[in-house]
Design an enzyme around this catalytic site. Structure first.
Site, mmCIF file in Angstrom:
data_model
loop_
_atom_site.group_PDB
_atom_site.id
_atom_site.type_symbol
_atom_site.label_atom_id
_atom_site.label_comp_id
_atom_site.label_asym_id
_atom_site.label_seq_id
_atom_site.Cartn_x
_atom_site.Cartn_y
_atom_site.Cartn_z
ATOM 1 N N LYS A 117 3.962 6.769 2.580
ATOM 2 C CA LYS A 117 5.430 6.820 2.657
ATOM 3 C C LYS A 117 5.982 8.245 2.657
ATOM 4 C CE LYS A 117 6.409 2.142 1.462
ATOM 5 N NZ LYS A 117 6.803 1.146 0.481
ATOM 6 N N ARG A 134 -0.294 -2.092 -2.526
ATOM 7 C CA ARG A 134 -0.131 -2.473 -1.109
ATOM 8 C C ARG A 134 -0.476 -1.239 -0.280
ATOM 9 N NH1 ARG A 134 3.576 -2.157 2.924
ATOM 10 N NH2 ARG A 134 3.759 -3.958 4.298
HETATM 11 N N1 HH2 Z 1 6.694 -1.443 1.945
HETATM 12 C C1 HH2 Z 1 6.822 -1.728 3.265
HETATM 13 C C2 HH2 Z 1 6.907 -3.057 3.702
HETATM 14 N N2 HH2 Z 1 6.805 -4.074 2.817
HETATM 15 N N3 HH2 Z 1 6.528 -4.835 0.607
HETATM 16 C C3 HH2 Z 1 6.388 -4.579 -0.702
HETATM 17 N N4 HH2 Z 1 6.277 -5.582 -1.582
HETATM 18 N N5 HH2 Z 1 6.326 -3.293 -1.178
HETATM 19 C C4 HH2 Z 1 6.426 -2.218 -0.350
HETATM 20 O O1 HH2 Z 1 6.398 -1.069 -0.846
HETATM 21 C C5 HH2 Z 1 6.593 -2.466 1.058
HETATM 22 C C6 HH2 Z 1 6.648 -3.812 1.504
HETATM 23 C C7 HH2 Z 1 6.901 -0.612 4.248
HETATM 24 O O2 HH2 Z 1 5.628 -0.255 4.719
HETATM 25 P P1 HH2 Z 1 5.007 -0.727 6.124
HETATM 26 O O3 HH2 Z 1 4.859 -2.206 6.167
HETATM 27 O O4 HH2 Z 1 3.765 0.021 6.380
HETATM 28 O O5 HH2 Z 1 6.045 -0.231 7.203
HETATM 29 P P2 HH2 Z 1 7.128 -0.968 8.078
HETATM 30 O O6 HH2 Z 1 8.124 -1.579 7.146
HETATM 31 O O7 HH2 Z 1 7.705 0.125 8.926
HETATM 32 O O8 HH2 Z 1 6.452 -2.036 8.881
#
Ligand code: HH2
Length: 290
Positions: free
Chosen positions: A203, A242
């Site tokens: 992040k 995660r």
């Molecule tokens: N972060 C993201 C998405 N979902 N869910 C939980 N529970 N906690 C988190 O910190 C979290 C989440 C963002 O990361 P990512 O899925 O890699 O990116 P994007 O939202 O751009 O798909």
């Protein structure tokens, strides 16, 4: 928990998998399990800062075949969605955990989890992805996020969701200082009898903190900082991480566990030795005897 995004626009891995080729995403999910993921978190809508939402139909088209393919192969699938219909269909296709970045604020989503008997992740977010990073503001970020998580978890449990994990939502309507304060408060957030999930993987805060010579590492170069944040969190009580890089985390956690076990064993031995030493001292007439 390994991250598997079937999106064109996720912040670190967007475009890796396409909705018209679910087999590649399923293969990647199986690889995450091989690497040590207990859950594979399938998402079909990016929540990165500035992201615009997708329709329910499009999100279903992206995630359903992947959820079904992984669940059929015995993988524990988590569905990363805010949409009740997507959660319902994903659970029907075999998902066994609902991951909601809006913390189950939706009555309908709570009802879906309760009726299906599926646990959920209650994550904190201030604002909405398109604008959440413009000017996040808190008087006391740890106290506010903590209270919100406990109230949201309580409401979900009272409405019949069988169990919940709580997640401070690193990067969701938070500055670097807010995220650092929340990570530094892991032990407090983990002290409420609810398993704590932490997701700092790749992040922006990791990039900002990892800046060197005025250059921030790009998302794919943020593994060292992600590991540091996550090991810190596990040491202080986080129950689940995660992460995008499952194998690297598994290796780091194995080393951490070996060291913690050894430290525990050494403490036990020292503890056993204490009375013996005391007895020896008492039997010989005391410390000043010799
Ligand atoms: N972060 C993201 C998405 N979902 N869910 C939980 N529970 N906690 C988190 O910190 C979290 C989440 C963002 O990361 P990512 O899925 O890699 O990116 P994007 O939202 O751009 O798909």
């Amino acid at each position: 928990m390994g991250v598997l995004n079937v999106t064109p626009d996720s912040f670190s891995d967007g475009g890796r998998f396409r909705a018209d080729d679910p087999a590649s995403a399923v293969e990647a999910g199986l690889a995450l399990r091989e690497e040590g993921a207990v859950f594979v978190d399938v998402g079909g809508e990016s929540s990165r800062p500035g992201a615009q939402g997708v329709s329910e139909a499009e999100e279903l088209r992206r995630v359903l075949p992947v959820v079904a393919g992984l669940a059929d192969a015995g993988v524990r699938v988590s569905i990363d969605t805010v949409k009740p219909a997507v959660a319902r269909e994903a659970v029907a296709a075999g998902a066994c955990l609902v991951n909601d970045i809006r913390g189950l604020a939706s009555d309908t989503l709570r009802a879906v989890c309760a009726e299906a008997g599926v646990p959920a992740v209650v994550m904190h977010m201030q604002g909405e992805p398109p604008t959440m990073q413009r000017a996040p503001r808190y008087r006391d970020v740890v106290a506010e996020v903590e209270r919100w998580l406990l109230e949201s978890a309580d409401r979900a449990l009272q409405d019949g969701v069988p169990s919940v994990l709580i997640d401070p939502g690193i990067g969701f309507g938070k500055t670097v200082e807010h995220n650092v304060a929340l990570l530094a408060a892991t032990d407090r957030l983990a002290s409420h009898g609810l398993p704590l999930l932490v997701g700092a993987s790749r992040k922006g805060t990791i990039g900002r903190l990892g800046e060197a010579g005025g250059v921030e590492p790009a998302p794919l170069e943020r593994l060292p900082g992600s590991l540091a944040a996550h090991l810190y969190a596990v040491e202080r009580g986080a129950a689940m991480l995660r992460v995008h890089d499952v194998a690297a985390h598994r290796q780091a956690l194995a080393v951490l566990r070996a060291l913690a076990e050894r430290e525990g064993a050494d403490e036990d031995r020292t503890g056993d030795d204490e009375p013996a030493r005391d007895q020896r001292a008492a039997g010989s007439g005391g410390a000043g005897d010799g």
